[in-house]
Structures are given as C-alpha cells and as structure tokens.
Design an enzyme around this catalytic site. Structure first.
Site, mmCIF file in Angstrom:
data_model
loop_
_atom_site.group_PDB
_atom_site.id
_atom_site.type_symbol
_atom_site.label_atom_id
_atom_site.label_comp_id
_atom_site.label_asym_id
_atom_site.label_seq_id
_atom_site.Cartn_x
_atom_site.Cartn_y
_atom_site.Cartn_z
ATOM 1 C CE1 TYR A 1 60.100 45.656 15.079
ATOM 2 C CE2 TYR A 1 62.236 45.557 16.156
ATOM 3 C CZ TYR A 1 61.167 46.287 15.685
ATOM 4 O OH TYR A 1 61.170 47.657 15.812
ATOM 5 C CE LYS B 1 47.280 51.277 6.946
ATOM 6 N NZ LYS B 1 46.583 52.581 6.953
ATOM 7 C CG ASP C 1 46.582 55.337 8.987
ATOM 8 O OD1 ASP C 1 45.899 54.678 9.801
ATOM 9 O OD2 ASP C 1 46.269 55.444 7.781
ATOM 10 C CG ASP D 1 60.158 50.594 17.593
ATOM 11 O OD1 ASP D 1 60.676 50.946 18.664
ATOM 12 O OD2 ASP D 1 60.669 50.810 16.483
ATOM 13 C CG ASP E 1 60.668 56.257 19.703
ATOM 14 O OD1 ASP E 1 60.806 55.378 20.576
ATOM 15 O OD2 ASP E 1 61.614 56.676 19.006
HETATM 16 C C1 IPM Z 1 63.562 49.885 20.817
HETATM 17 C C2 IPM Z 1 64.519 50.005 19.647
HETATM 18 C C3 IPM Z 1 64.795 48.639 19.020
HETATM 19 C C4 IPM Z 1 63.461 48.129 18.511
HETATM 20 C C5 IPM Z 1 65.851 48.635 17.918
HETATM 21 C C6 IPM Z 1 67.186 49.136 18.425
HETATM 22 C C7 IPM Z 1 66.029 47.298 17.283
HETATM 23 O O1 IPM Z 1 64.036 50.924 18.732
HETATM 24 O O2 IPM Z 1 63.861 49.147 21.766
HETATM 25 O O3 IPM Z 1 62.521 50.539 20.805
HETATM 26 O O4 IPM Z 1 63.028 48.480 17.398
HETATM 27 O O5 IPM Z 1 62.808 47.387 19.234
HETATM 28 MN MN MN Z 2 62.278 52.026 19.421
#
Ligand code: IPM
Ligand code: MN
Ligand code: NAD
Length: 352
Positions: free
Chosen positions: A134, A185, A218, A242, A246
């Site tokens: 990042y 990984k 993975d 990240d 999710d």
């Molecule tokens: C998160 C988001 C951010 C990230 C994006 C918007 C840059 O997906 O906070 O999880 O990848 O960190």
């Molecule tokens: Mn995210």
C-alpha cells in the site's frame, strides 16, 4: 476529555455515521464521558469542489488536537482514481502511524452466515496497516505504450512486521485466545514471506501458552469457509489482511456488521466500518449502520468503557433477534430506524 473527529466521507459512509453519532452521544451521556465532537468535511464532494483532498494542517490538527477519528467510508464513482481516499484514509493510517488494523468478526447467530452448519465463532484479524503493498512505492514506465511497465512494491520492514505480530500475540494473551495464525504467501514470495515467518516464530517463543499456525492465504481463504471456527487470532500483511477481513465479515453476517479500529497503541485511533461507500445502495436509506455502531463500541473500549462496548454487542444481538434490522439482515427498517432503535435499546439497558 476525548476529542473525536467525525469524518462521514462518501456514499453510505454519511448515512451510517449519522446513526453511529446518535449512539455515540447517547452512550457518552450514559457513561458520563465528556466528549468533544468535531465535524469534518472531507471526501469526494470537497475534492470535486475545491480540488483539495486533505491538507497538511488538517493532518496536524487531527493528530495533535484529537484523540480519535470516527470515519464512514471514502470512495465515489466520480473520482475513478480514488485519489481522495488514498490521501485521506491511507494518509491517516500512514501519517498517524496507525499500524494495527484490528478487525473483529463475530458470528452471533448461525442463520446470519451463508455457511452451512456454521456455529457461533469469533475471528480477530490483525492487519498490518502502514506498509506492504500500500505504500505507493513503484511507478509506471512507457505508460500507455505496448511496452508499458508497472511496479507496485511490497514493502516489509523488520520493525513493521514485528510490531503487528506482537500486537496479535499480546491480544491473544490478554483475551485468553489459544491460537494465532499467520496468513501469508511465503511459498511464492519468499523475501517478504521469509521475514514474516522468522519474526512470527521469534515472537511466538515469548508466548509459550499460545498455539501457532501459518497458512498460505489461498488455502486459508478456502479453510475459512470450510471450518471457520479453527481461526481465533489472525495476523496478516496489509493486502491479505484487507482481503480476508471482507471474507471473515461475510461469513459472520455480512459487510454491514463489521467494525475496525486503526490504532497506534497508546496514541491515536481511527475507527471505521470495514465496508466501503457502497455506491450501489447509497442514498436509499437501506445501509446497515451496525458496523459503524460497533465502531462506537470499539471506541468506548479504547477509552476504557467496556460496559458501553458490551451493551453495543448485546444490542446487535437483540436487534437481530427481533429482526429490527435493515434488509441485508432480513428486516425492513431503514438506516435511521435502526439507529433510533439502537438508542432506544441503550436507554432501556442503562435504566434497567
Ligand atoms: C478498507 C478498504 C481500503 C483498503 C481501500 C478503500 C483503500 O478496502 O479499509 O478495507 O484497502 O484498506
Ligand atoms: Mn477493504
Ligand atoms: P463496499 O463495501 O462499498 O460494497 C460491497 C457490497 O456490500 C455492495 O454490494 C454494498 O451494497 C454492500 N454493503 C457494503 N456495506 C453495506 C452496508 N453497511 N449495508 C448493506 N450493504 C452493504 O465495497 P466496493 O463496492 O468494493 O467499494 C465501493 C467504494 O468504497 C470504492 O470506492 C472503494 O474503494 C471504497 N471503499 C472504502 C472503504 C473505506 O473507506 N474504509 C472500504 C472499502 C471500500
């Protein structure tokens, strides 16, 4: 007196922060916590209007004159480069050195999970938040030609890896969790992976009571669907953290429920739901505010008010039990109605 900056941002960020603020003000009164809220107009609107994302002076004020930030989300289809989100959100993470991105996901009710036969479980993800893929280190050469080259480096420092691994073990130790899993990984990326594996093994030595495990990302993604209850505390680099956060959010009730805390322990903290600005549902009043409301729980925990945090988790449970929820959780309430329901619940909980 905690000074808290409110940055609703874009899309549903604005809608969910409005409700989180309602809850925050209610809890502050009930807990006799004297807070000062400041409203910040940072986001796509301002960028499109003034061409400014966030200034150095604003960073300074956030850093030196605030104790915490509550943020909604940043992202707008009218800003395809996502420049403002990078400057504001990644800017705060980097410049305030908020190296821990703590993302807890809890499955309270099996029926909230898309997984078959899911049993209640909790996974606490520690995502490295200041380096990895990042940093923006890289570049593009011969851009737009058939010979174009694009580089995006994965940066890992000994200090950066060690402090997040340590934060994960510390948390496991304090919370009585029995296992910490490293997700990487390193089979394909051995330089960065090798550093993570070595540091993980070294830090683990100091925590003899805690089991350790390392998974390639993975396989871990697959396994999180197959047997999620196996994961307790997970530590990962910026990008993998990240992605798996999710996934963890979805298997425990959906993105609308997941909170996060970006923290430099002992210093500043930024709370934000894991979800984004959701342009597909923005402006319809259907966004689930529970992720943002849970951020308020993390915020109160951060300021030493665990009872408030507990009431929030109980409220999340109660709202689902009575289906006083938005439609993503099977209810029919609007974002605002869930916010008002929550405040009502908290008032009763504190009066009981
Ligand atoms: C998160 C988001 C951010 C990230 C994006 C918007 C840059 O997906 O906070 O999880 O990848 O960190
Ligand atoms: Mn995210
Ligand atoms: P998203 O999280 O915004 O949405 C993914 C899906 O989940 C959508 O279908 C959305 O409707 C749904 N969803 C998300 N939050 C919800 C909620 N509270 N209630 C009900 N449904 C919800 O992810 P995306 O679509 O990939 O990203 C949209 C924008 O948000 C992009 O610009 C992205 O960069 C940005 N983003 C910002 C942050 C942040 O500021 N922290 C985090 C993630 C994405």
């Amino acid at each position: 007196m905690p000074r808290i900056a409110l940055i609703p941002g874009d899309g549903i960020g604005i809608e969910v922060v409005r409700e989180a603020r309602r809850v925050l003000e209610c809890l502050a009164a009930r807990e006799s916590l004297d807070i000062e809220l400041t409203d910040w107009d940072l986001g796509a609107e301002r960028f499109l209007r003034d061409g400014v994302t966030i200034t150095d002076e604003e960073f300074r004020v956030l850093d030196e004159e605030h104790d915490a930030v509550l943020l909604g989300a940043l992202g707008d289809p009218r800003v395809p480069t996502n420049q403002h989100a990078k400057d504001i959100l990644l800017g705060m993470r980097f410049r305030l050195d908020l190296y821990v991105n703590y993302r807890p996901s809890t499955l309270l009710f099996p029926e909230l999970s898309p997984l078959r036969d899911a049993k209640p479980f909790r996974i606490d993800i520690f995502r490295e938040n200041t380096e990895g893929e990042y940093t923006g280190i890289g570049g593009s050469f011969k851009t737009g030609t058939p010979d174009e080259i694009a580089l995006e480096e994965n940066v890992a420092t000994r200090k950066g890896v060690e402090r997040i691994v340590r934060a994960a073990f510390d948390f496991a130790h304090k919370q009585g969790r029995s296992r910490v899993t490293l997700v990487d990984k390193s089979n394909a990326m051995r330089h960065v992976g090798g550093l993570w594996r070595r540091v993980f093994a070294e830090v683990a030595e100091e925590y003899s009571g805690i089991e350790t495990d390392a998974m390639y990302v993975d396989a871990m993604a697959m396994d999180l669907v197959r047997r999620p209850e196996r994961y307790e505390v997970v530590v990962a680099g910026n990008l993998f953290g990240d992605i798996v956060s999710d996934l963890a959010a979805e298997v425990t009730g959906g993105l609308g429920m997941a909170p996060s805390a970006n923290v430099h322990p002992g210093k500043n903290a930024l709370f934000e739901p894991v979800h984004g600005s959701a342009p597909d549902i923005a402006g319809q009043g259907v966004a689930n505010p529970l992720g943002a409301i849970r951020c308020v729980g993390l915020l109160f925990e951060h300021f030493g008010h665990p009872t408030a945090a507990r009431h929030i988790e109980d409220g999340v449970r109660a709202s689902f039990a009575s289906r006083d929820t938005t439609q993503d959780l099977g209810g029919t309430l609007t974002t605002e109605e869930v916010g008002r329901w929550f405040v009502d619940y908290l008032e009763k909980a504190y009066s009981a």
